[in-house]
Design a protein around this motif. Structure first.
Motif, PDB file in Angstrom:
ATOM      1  N   UNK A  26       0.835  -1.207   0.000  1.00 58.05           N
ATOM      2  CA  UNK A  26       0.000   0.000   0.000  1.00 58.05           C
ATOM      3  C   UNK A  26       0.869   1.256   0.000  1.00 58.05           C
ATOM      4  N   UNK A  27       0.312   2.354  -0.458  1.00 62.15           N
ATOM      5  CA  UNK A  27       1.011   3.639  -0.475  1.00 62.15           C
ATOM      6  C   UNK A  27       0.146   4.701   0.197  1.00 62.15           C
ATOM      7  N   UNK A  28       0.023   4.630   1.533  1.00 60.46           N
ATOM      8  CA  UNK A  28      -0.806   5.610   2.236  1.00 60.46           C
ATOM      9  C   UNK A  28      -0.146   6.981   2.214  1.00 60.46           C
ATOM     10  N   UNK A  29      -0.956   8.001   2.176  1.00 62.81           N
ATOM     11  CA  UNK A  29      -0.481   9.374   2.093  1.00 62.81           C
ATOM     12  C   UNK A  29      -0.762  10.112   3.402  1.00 62.81           C
ATOM     13  N   UNK A  30       0.093  11.030   3.703  1.00 61.56           N
ATOM     14  CA  UNK A  30      -0.088  11.883   4.866  1.00 61.56           C
ATOM     15  C   UNK A  30       0.298  13.304   4.499  1.00 61.56           C
ATOM     16  N   UNK A  31       0.137  14.201   5.432  1.00 61.56           N
ATOM     17  CA  UNK A  31       0.525  15.586   5.162  1.00 61.56           C
ATOM     18  C   UNK A  31       1.271  16.145   6.365  1.00 61.56           C
ATOM     19  N   UNK A  32       2.071  17.134   6.112  1.00 65.40           N
ATOM     20  CA  UNK A  32       2.858  17.807   7.131  1.00 65.40           C
ATOM     21  C   UNK A  32       2.996  19.272   6.727  1.00 65.40           C
ATOM     22  N   UNK A  33       3.547  20.051   7.598  1.00 65.01           N
ATOM     23  CA  UNK A  33       3.709  21.471   7.324  1.00 65.01           C
ATOM     24  C   UNK A  33       4.559  21.654   6.068  1.00 65.01           C
ATOM     25  N   UNK A  41       4.998   6.162   9.093  1.00 57.60           N
ATOM     26  CA  UNK A  41       4.024   5.731  10.097  1.00 57.60           C
ATOM     27  C   UNK A  41       2.759   5.167   9.479  1.00 57.60           C
ATOM     28  N   UNK A  42       2.211   5.891   8.507  1.00 58.72           N
ATOM     29  CA  UNK A  42       1.001   5.415   7.818  1.00 58.72           C
ATOM     30  C   UNK A  42       1.305   4.143   7.033  1.00 58.72           C
ATOM     31  N   UNK A  43       2.512   4.055   6.473  1.00 62.44           N
ATOM     32  CA  UNK A  43       2.928   2.873   5.727  1.00 62.44           C
ATOM     33  C   UNK A  43       2.945   1.640   6.635  1.00 62.44           C
ATOM     34  N   UNK A  44       3.542   1.785   7.823  1.00 65.17           N
ATOM     35  CA  UNK A  44       3.580   0.674   8.782  1.00 65.17           C
ATOM     36  C   UNK A  44       2.196   0.223   9.197  1.00 65.17           C
ATOM     37  N   UNK A  45       1.314   1.174   9.461  1.00 68.17           N
ATOM     38  CA  UNK A  45      -0.056   0.830   9.840  1.00 68.17           C
ATOM     39  C   UNK A  45      -0.790   0.139   8.691  1.00 68.17           C
ATOM     40  N   UNK A  46      -0.567   0.592   7.469  1.00 74.69           N
ATOM     41  CA  UNK A  46      -1.213  -0.022   6.303  1.00 74.69           C
ATOM     42  C   UNK A  46      -0.718  -1.451   6.092  1.00 74.69           C
ATOM     43  N   UNK A  47       0.579  -1.687   6.296  1.00 78.04           N
ATOM     44  CA  UNK A  47       1.116  -3.040   6.172  1.00 78.04           C
ATOM     45  C   UNK A  47       0.503  -3.943   7.237  1.00 78.04           C
ATOM     46  N   UNK A  48       0.348  -3.417   8.439  1.00 78.35           N
ATOM     47  CA  UNK A  48      -0.245  -4.206   9.527  1.00 78.35           C
ATOM     48  C   UNK A  48      -1.675  -4.637   9.180  1.00 78.35           C
ATOM     49  N   UNK A  49      -2.397  -3.815   8.423  1.00 80.40           N
ATOM     50  CA  UNK A  49      -3.795  -4.091   8.103  1.00 80.40           C
ATOM     51  C   UNK A  49      -4.004  -4.806   6.764  1.00 80.40           C
ATOM     52  N   UNK A  50      -2.992  -4.864   5.914  1.00 78.96           N
ATOM     53  CA  UNK A  50      -3.192  -5.393   4.557  1.00 78.96           C
ATOM     54  C   UNK A  50      -3.404  -6.908   4.544  1.00 78.96           C
ATOM     55  N   UNK A  60       3.805  -9.779  14.355  1.00 82.82           N
ATOM     56  CA  UNK A  60       3.375  -8.604  15.127  1.00 82.82           C
ATOM     57  C   UNK A  60       3.945  -8.628  16.540  1.00 82.82           C
ATOM     58  N   UNK A  61       4.816  -9.598  16.826  1.00 84.28           N
ATOM     59  CA  UNK A  61       5.413  -9.711  18.151  1.00 84.28           C
ATOM     60  C   UNK A  61       6.733  -8.968  18.273  1.00 84.28           C
ATOM     61  N   UNK A  62       7.225  -8.438  17.174  1.00 80.66           N
ATOM     62  CA  UNK A  62       8.503  -7.738  17.205  1.00 80.66           C
ATOM     63  C   UNK A  62       9.637  -8.666  16.849  1.00 80.66           C
ATOM     64  N   UNK A  63      10.826  -8.173  16.983  1.00 82.72           N
ATOM     65  CA  UNK A  63      12.011  -8.951  16.638  1.00 82.72           C
ATOM     66  C   UNK A  63      13.200  -8.450  17.410  1.00 82.72           C
TER      67      UNK A  63
END
Length: 73
Positions: A26-33, A41-50, A60-63
């Motif tokens: 996935x290629x989630x988009x975000x915005x900043x100043x 951050x959005x990329x990691x969350x999208x991978x977690x949900x894909x 999801x337990x870490x490494x």
């Protein structure tokens, strides 16, 4: 390509490399100043949900990261 925070950043690089390997991410988009684009951050969350393709697993337990033994100069 040159680094550009809005259109060619570290998240874009990871997505491009995965695409070359036949992995669709996935290629989630975000915005900043002052701009917007792909964000880690959005990329990691999208991978977690894909949904995962056959043969893929999600940890999801870490490494563990190996500690650095050298000077980072």
């Amino acid at each position: 390509m040159n680094y550009n925070l809005n259109s060619n950043n570290c998240t874009d690089f990871a997505i491009q490399v995965a695409t070359l390997c036949g992995i669709n991410l996935p290629d989630p988009q975000g915005s900043w100043s002052g701009g917007s684009g792909s964000t880690p951050g959005a990329f990691g969350e999208a991978i977690r949900q894909m949904n995962l393709s056959s043969g893929m697993v999600r940890n999801t337990n870490g490494g563990q990261a190996i500690s650095n033994n050298r000077n980072c100069n």
